[in-house]
Design an enzyme around this catalytic site. Structure first.
Site, PDB file in Angstrom:
ATOM      1  N   GLY A   4       0.818  -1.219   0.000  1.00  0.00           N
ATOM      2  CA  GLY A   4       0.000   0.000   0.000  1.00  0.00           C
ATOM      3  C   GLY A   4       0.847   1.262   0.000  1.00  0.00           C
ATOM      4  O   GLY A   4       1.572   1.546  -0.951  1.00  0.00           O
TER       5      GLY A   4
ATOM      6  N   GLY B 201     -14.183  -4.534   7.477  1.00  0.00           N
ATOM      7  CA  GLY B 201     -13.905  -4.200   6.072  1.00  0.00           C
ATOM      8  C   GLY B 201     -12.497  -4.550   5.628  1.00  0.00           C
ATOM      9  O   GLY B 201     -12.088  -4.208   4.524  1.00  0.00           O
TER      10      GLY B 201
ATOM     11  N   LYS C  43       2.637 -10.724  -4.143  1.00  0.00           N
ATOM     12  CA  LYS C  43       3.558  -9.673  -3.699  1.00  0.00           C
ATOM     13  C   LYS C  43       4.979 -10.223  -3.531  1.00  0.00           C
ATOM     14  O   LYS C  43       5.958  -9.527  -3.810  1.00  0.00           O
ATOM     15  CB  LYS C  43       3.025  -9.053  -2.403  1.00  0.00           C
TER      16      LYS C  43
HETATM   17  N1  HSE Z   1      -6.197  -7.644   0.644  1.00  0.00           N
HETATM   18  C1  HSE Z   1      -4.963  -6.971   0.903  1.00  0.00           C
HETATM   19  C2  HSE Z   1      -4.654  -7.045   2.389  1.00  0.00           C
HETATM   20  C3  HSE Z   1      -4.947  -5.521   0.538  1.00  0.00           C
HETATM   21  O1  HSE Z   1      -5.416  -7.584   3.177  1.00  0.00           O
HETATM   22  O2  HSE Z   1      -3.603  -6.563   2.764  1.00  0.00           O
HETATM   23  C4  HSE Z   1      -4.613  -5.230  -0.861  1.00  0.00           C
HETATM   24  O3  HSE Z   1      -3.408  -5.772  -1.275  1.00  0.00           O
END
Ligand code: HSE
Length: 452
Positions: free
Chosen positions: A144, A197, A215
């Site tokens: 992120g 969420g 990733k």
């Molecule tokens: N679904 C991912 C997470 C977020 O839970 O970190 C986006 O990569």
């Protein structure tokens, strides 16, 4: 079909034009920044930038920020064909892949956060970009808001990275942290993550480790300059981690985290990189052990730099839009002052992805055994026969409700942490332990990382 927006007459003719594909959580934030902070972003670039269109499926859909109607279009292809810089935030393999390829083919720059696409077609898209001289950036695809890809690609480009190890999925970190700190069971912690969420209604991509594996492939590719893909990553999720595992780990000073690891073999081993995602025991003193809730962190080890850690919010509209905008500014600067791109994949070293059997790590084994003389010796013999050395062994007693340890005729629990061992030797050890008459059950086998 909504017509393609025209450049406003007030747009300077030399402005860098931007087309945005997708206006979900992250896209709406990016659109807001490009419209409301246009002067600031233009000043940072050193030349005017202008958002000229936002391609969406449904122009009427409610959004976190109301995008001016004149920017909205449903014609993504025409938008891609008419701008200097494309921001792709649709996600998924298609149509995102075809649109990115179309942009790169015509030499337009692309900024994306699409980890699934990069983990499956990253090498191919980088090759298209290299051929046409187009710029392709994807900082938002891992961690992120955390600046991690550019530090790996640029700041550490004069060093040799040996290992990258990260908590790169916030959903699973939240679940494991809840299990550790509140004693919640997996299902309960998952339901809580969904309520807040963090987790999708279908949480498979997160809890099965697929999101982290994508990733890991991206991190490994950039750290080791080799074209790794999702299929090169060994992947185990967290669905089998029980509250018993968490408690046993805690009693020995460990916390369980889902780690994405890309590690280069050292001299004397088969040359290559093992890429793996699995639940891992970390000593509570390890910097990654302090990463709580839905936060992400990436720990990098390089020959000269030593150990580094990058920490921050790994998901969400605003944090992810920060990484997208950083790429937009970096790319826009280079559009105005072009310099040759360094290759993402270099051929100076040939580092293949190695199968998990080639991994070397420490292990934690939890088993129930008969409680009689000679049992520990028998278990230890099996480990020694397979060159697996024991670092620590623990035999927790059966604890009564009054908190007293009582002897049991029925059996005992034995927990072993090994020294470094090969995955192959460990696998054979566990098979043989299963076959011992004195071993009632092998309850858990988890990998352990101990770097400080
Ligand atoms: N679904 C991912 C997470 C977020 O839970 O970190 C986006 O990569």
């Amino acid at each position: 079909m909504t017509p393609l927006p025209k450049l406003s007459p007030s747009a300077p003719s030399d402005a860098i034009t931007i087309g945005l594909l997708g206006a979900g959580n992250v896209g709406a934030q990016v659109a807001r920044t490009l419209v409301e902070e246009r002067e600031l972003i233009s000043a940072r670039v050193g030349t005017p930038v202008r958002l000229v269109g936002v391609a969406v499926r449904d122009p009427e859909a409610p959004r976190d920020w109301k995008i001016p109607g004149e920017l909205l279009t449903t014609d993504a292809e025409s938008l891609v064909d008419s701008v200097d810089l494309v921001i792709e935030l649709i996600g998924g393999l298609e149509p995102a892949g075809a649109l990115i390829e179309r942009a790169l083919d015509r030499g337009a720059a692309v900024v994306t956060g699409n980890k699934a696409l990069l983990a499956s077609r990253g090498a191919e898209l980088n090759a298209v970009a290299a051929q046409t001289g187009a710029l392709l950036r994807y900082e938002a695809s891992v961690g992120g808001a955390i600046p991690i890809l550019r530090p790996i690609e640029e700041s550490l480009s004069g060093d040799r990275i040996t290992k990258v190890m990260g908590i790169v999925n916030g959903t699973t970190n939240y679940i494991l942290d809840q299990m550790d700190s509140t004693g919640a069971a997996f299902d309960h912690a998952l339901a809580e993550a969904q309520k807040l969420g963090y987790a999708e209604s279908d949480p498979t991509a997160d809890v099965a480790g697929h999101d982290a594996a994508a990733k890991a492939a991206i991190l490994g590719t950039l750290a080791f300059h080799a074209p790794f893909s999702f299929d090169d990553v060994y992947c185990e999720g967290i669905t089998e981690v029980t509250q018993d595992d968490i408690e046993a780990a805690a009693a020995s000073g460990y916390v369980i985290k889902l780690l994405a690891i890309a590690e280069k073999h050292s001299k004397g081993q088969d040359p290559g990189v093992v890429l793996r995602v699995h639940p891992t025991l970390l000593p509570r003193t390890h910097p990654l052990a302090s990463v709580r809730g839905a936060f992400n962190a990436v720990f990098v080890v390089a020959e000269n730099a030593g150990e580094l850690m990058f920490y921050g919010q790994g998901a969400g509209g605003k944090p992810t839009s920060s990484a997208i905008m950083g790429d937009v500014v970096a790319v826009a600067r280079r559009l105005r002052a072009p310099v040759p791109e360094a290759p993402t994949i270099s051929s100076e070293v040939d580092l293949p992805a190695l199968p998990i059997e080639k991994a070397t790590t420490q292990y934690y084994i939890d088993m129930d055994v008969a409680d009689k003389e000679g049992v520990i010796a028998e278990v230890a013999r099996v480990l020694a026969d397979h060159h697996v050395s024991i670092e620590a062994m623990r035999q927790p007693g059966s604890v009564t409700v009054e908190g007293e340890v009582e002897d049991s005729d029925n059996g005992a629990k034995v927990q072993i942490v090994t020294h470094l061992a090969s995955e192959k030797d460990l696998h054979e050890t566990v098979l043989q332990l299963h076959g011992l008459e004195v071993v009632k059950s092998v309850n858990s086998v988890l990998r352990v990382e101990v770097e400080k």
